[in-house]
Scaffold this motif. Sequence first.
Motif, PDB file in Angstrom:
ATOM      1  N   ALA A  88      51.635  42.841  20.611  1.00 13.14           N
ATOM      2  CA  ALA A  88      50.597  43.603  21.324  1.00 13.14           C
ATOM      3  C   ALA A  88      50.265  42.948  22.664  1.00 13.14           C
ATOM      4  CB  ALA A  88      49.341  43.677  20.455  1.00 13.14           C
ATOM      5  N   ASP A  89      49.733  43.745  23.571  1.00 12.61           N
ATOM      6  CA  ASP A  89      49.285  43.239  24.857  1.00 12.61           C
ATOM      7  C   ASP A  89      48.083  42.316  24.660  1.00 12.61           C
ATOM      8  OD1 ASP A  89      51.209  44.899  25.935  1.00 12.61           O
ATOM      9  OD2 ASP A  89      49.787  46.408  26.627  1.00 12.61           O
ATOM     10  N   LEU A  90      47.858  41.448  25.639  1.00  8.06           N
ATOM     11  CA  LEU A  90      46.707  40.550  25.611  1.00  8.06           C
ATOM     12  C   LEU A  90      45.485  41.230  26.216  1.00  8.06           C
ATOM     13  CD1 LEU A  90      48.303  37.257  27.006  1.00  8.06           C
ATOM     14  CD2 LEU A  90      47.954  37.882  24.605  1.00  8.06           C
ATOM     15  N   LYS A  91      44.326  40.857  25.729  1.00  5.01           N
ATOM     16  CA  LYS A  91      43.068  41.304  26.355  1.00  5.01           C
ATOM     17  C   LYS A  91      42.898  40.498  27.637  1.00  5.01           C
ATOM     18  CE  LYS A  91      38.107  41.725  25.532  1.00  5.01           C
ATOM     19  NZ  LYS A  91      37.964  42.988  26.192  1.00  5.01           N
ATOM     20  N   THR A  92      42.515  41.174  28.708  1.00  7.50           N
ATOM     21  CA  THR A  92      42.250  40.501  29.969  1.00  7.50           C
ATOM     22  C   THR A  92      40.748  40.500  30.235  1.00  7.50           C
ATOM     23  OG1 THR A  92      42.523  42.542  31.238  1.00  7.50           O
ATOM     24  CG2 THR A  92      44.496  41.171  30.926  1.00  7.50           C
ATOM     25  N   TYR A  93      40.298  39.551  31.024  1.00  7.13           N
ATOM     26  CA  TYR A  93      38.888  39.419  31.367  1.00  7.13           C
ATOM     27  C   TYR A  93      38.752  39.378  32.887  1.00  7.13           C
ATOM     28  CZ  TYR A  93      38.400  38.086  26.487  1.00  7.13           C
ATOM     29  OH  TYR A  93      38.440  38.085  25.110  1.00  7.13           O
ATOM     30  N   PRO A  94      37.779  40.114  33.440  1.00  8.06           N
ATOM     31  CA  PRO A  94      37.597  40.090  34.890  1.00  8.06           C
ATOM     32  C   PRO A  94      37.040  38.750  35.361  1.00  8.06           C
ATOM     33  CG  PRO A  94      35.868  41.378  33.859  1.00  8.06           C
ATOM     34  CD  PRO A  94      36.833  41.007  32.770  1.00  8.06           C
ATOM     35  N   VAL A  95      37.440  38.366  36.568  1.00  9.94           N
ATOM     36  CA  VAL A  95      36.983  37.132  37.195  1.00  9.94           C
ATOM     37  C   VAL A  95      36.399  37.504  38.556  1.00  9.94           C
ATOM     38  CG1 VAL A  95      37.734  34.897  38.107  1.00  9.94           C
ATOM     39  CG2 VAL A  95      38.793  35.807  36.041  1.00  9.94           C
ATOM     40  N   LYS A  96      35.263  36.905  38.902  1.00  5.51           N
ATOM     41  CA  LYS A  96      34.705  37.140  40.236  1.00  5.51           C
ATOM     42  C   LYS A  96      34.063  35.865  40.749  1.00  5.51           C
ATOM     43  CE  LYS A  96      30.011  38.750  39.199  1.00  5.51           C
ATOM     44  NZ  LYS A  96      29.043  39.816  39.393  1.00  5.51           N
ATOM     45  N   SER A  97      34.002  35.776  42.063  1.00  6.59           N
ATOM     46  CA  SER A  97      33.376  34.638  42.710  1.00  6.59           C
ATOM     47  C   SER A  97      32.556  35.159  43.883  1.00  6.59           C
ATOM     48  CB  SER A  97      34.464  33.664  43.193  1.00  6.59           C
ATOM     49  OG  SER A  97      33.876  32.541  43.789  1.00  6.59           O
ATOM     50  N   ASP A  98      31.319  34.675  43.998  1.00 11.12           N
ATOM     51  CA  ASP A  98      30.464  35.051  45.122  1.00 11.12           C
ATOM     52  C   ASP A  98      29.569  33.857  45.471  1.00 11.12           C
ATOM     53  OD1 ASP A  98      28.328  35.080  43.275  1.00 11.12           O
ATOM     54  OD2 ASP A  98      28.462  37.241  42.991  1.00 11.12           O
ATOM     55  N   ASP A  99      28.583  34.071  46.298  1.00 17.08           N
ATOM     56  CA  ASP A  99      27.705  32.992  46.736  1.00 17.08           C
ATOM     57  C   ASP A  99      26.929  32.328  45.596  1.00 17.08           C
ATOM     58  OD1 ASP A  99      28.517  33.409  49.324  1.00 17.08           O
ATOM     59  OD2 ASP A  99      26.787  34.644  49.853  1.00 17.08           O
ATOM     60  N   SER A 100      26.768  33.059  44.478  1.00 18.66           N
ATOM     61  CA  SER A 100      25.988  32.493  43.367  1.00 18.66           C
ATOM     62  C   SER A 100      26.843  31.765  42.330  1.00 18.66           C
ATOM     63  CB  SER A 100      25.193  33.609  42.677  1.00 18.66           C
ATOM     64  OG  SER A 100      26.052  34.583  42.139  1.00 18.66           O
ATOM     65  N   GLY A 101      28.185  31.830  42.451  1.00 20.70           N
ATOM     66  CA  GLY A 101      29.041  31.095  41.521  1.00 20.70           C
ATOM     67  C   GLY A 101      30.357  31.766  41.223  1.00 20.70           C
ATOM     68  N   PHE A 102      31.069  31.185  40.254  1.00 16.39           N
ATOM     69  CA  PHE A 102      32.364  31.660  39.777  1.00 16.39           C
ATOM     70  C   PHE A 102      32.168  32.137  38.344  1.00 16.39           C
ATOM     71  CE2 PHE A 102      36.337  31.104  37.555  1.00 16.39           C
ATOM     72  CZ  PHE A 102      37.295  31.507  38.461  1.00 16.39           C
ATOM     73  N   PHE A 103      32.542  33.380  38.051  1.00 15.66           N
ATOM     74  CA  PHE A 103      32.190  34.003  36.774  1.00 15.66           C
ATOM     75  C   PHE A 103      33.392  34.633  36.068  1.00 15.66           C
ATOM     76  CE2 PHE A 103      28.673  34.243  39.700  1.00 15.66           C
ATOM     77  CZ  PHE A 103      27.564  33.919  38.954  1.00 15.66           C
ATOM     78  N   ILE A 104      33.300  34.705  34.750  1.00 10.73           N
ATOM     79  CA  ILE A 104      34.236  35.495  33.933  1.00 10.73           C
ATOM     80  C   ILE A 104      33.397  36.495  33.153  1.00 10.73           C
ATOM     81  CG2 ILE A 104      35.874  35.456  32.000  1.00 10.73           C
ATOM     82  CD1 ILE A 104      36.804  32.749  32.931  1.00 10.73           C
ATOM     83  N   GLY A 105      33.842  37.732  33.125  1.00  7.54           N
ATOM     84  CA  GLY A 105      33.126  38.788  32.420  1.00  7.54           C
ATOM     85  C   GLY A 105      33.626  38.957  30.998  1.00  7.54           C
ATOM     86  N   ILE A 106      32.695  38.918  30.050  1.00  7.16           N
ATOM     87  CA  ILE A 106      33.086  39.159  28.654  1.00  7.16           C
ATOM     88  C   ILE A 106      32.215  40.260  28.058  1.00  7.16           C
ATOM     89  CG2 ILE A 106      34.004  36.864  28.247  1.00  7.16           C
ATOM     90  CD1 ILE A 106      31.467  36.196  26.727  1.00  7.16           C
TER      91      ILE A 106
END
Length: 106
Positions: A88-106
């Motif tokens: 099966a395919d893997l689940k992916t998680y969004p990643v974002k970076s802005d002035d307040s930090g580096f984040f991963i969305g779950i």
Amino acid sequence: MEWIKIFSNDTEARSKITHDKPQLLVLHGKRICLVLHEENFIAVQDACSHNGESLSKGHVNYLGEIVCPWHGYRFQLKSGRACDSSSADLKTYPVKSDDSGFFIGI
């Protein structure tokens, strides 16, 4: 979706994550594999969908695929798509970076 702060900023993330070396993160009980590939951060589930081995123990090949250390199953990092139709395919998680930090969305 909840955005979880991992680093203070993109610069800190790039100083802590080695290019093409998968890194295990555990966020709210979820095992996530974070990779810096071609200057982009990509996050996928850490468990190989074939047999459950930790993909953070694997490696990234020249095609931008994460390779499971047990049986060599390969997955496209950007999409999580299995390169072999037998798993099966893997689940992916969004990643974002802005002035307040580096984040991963779950």
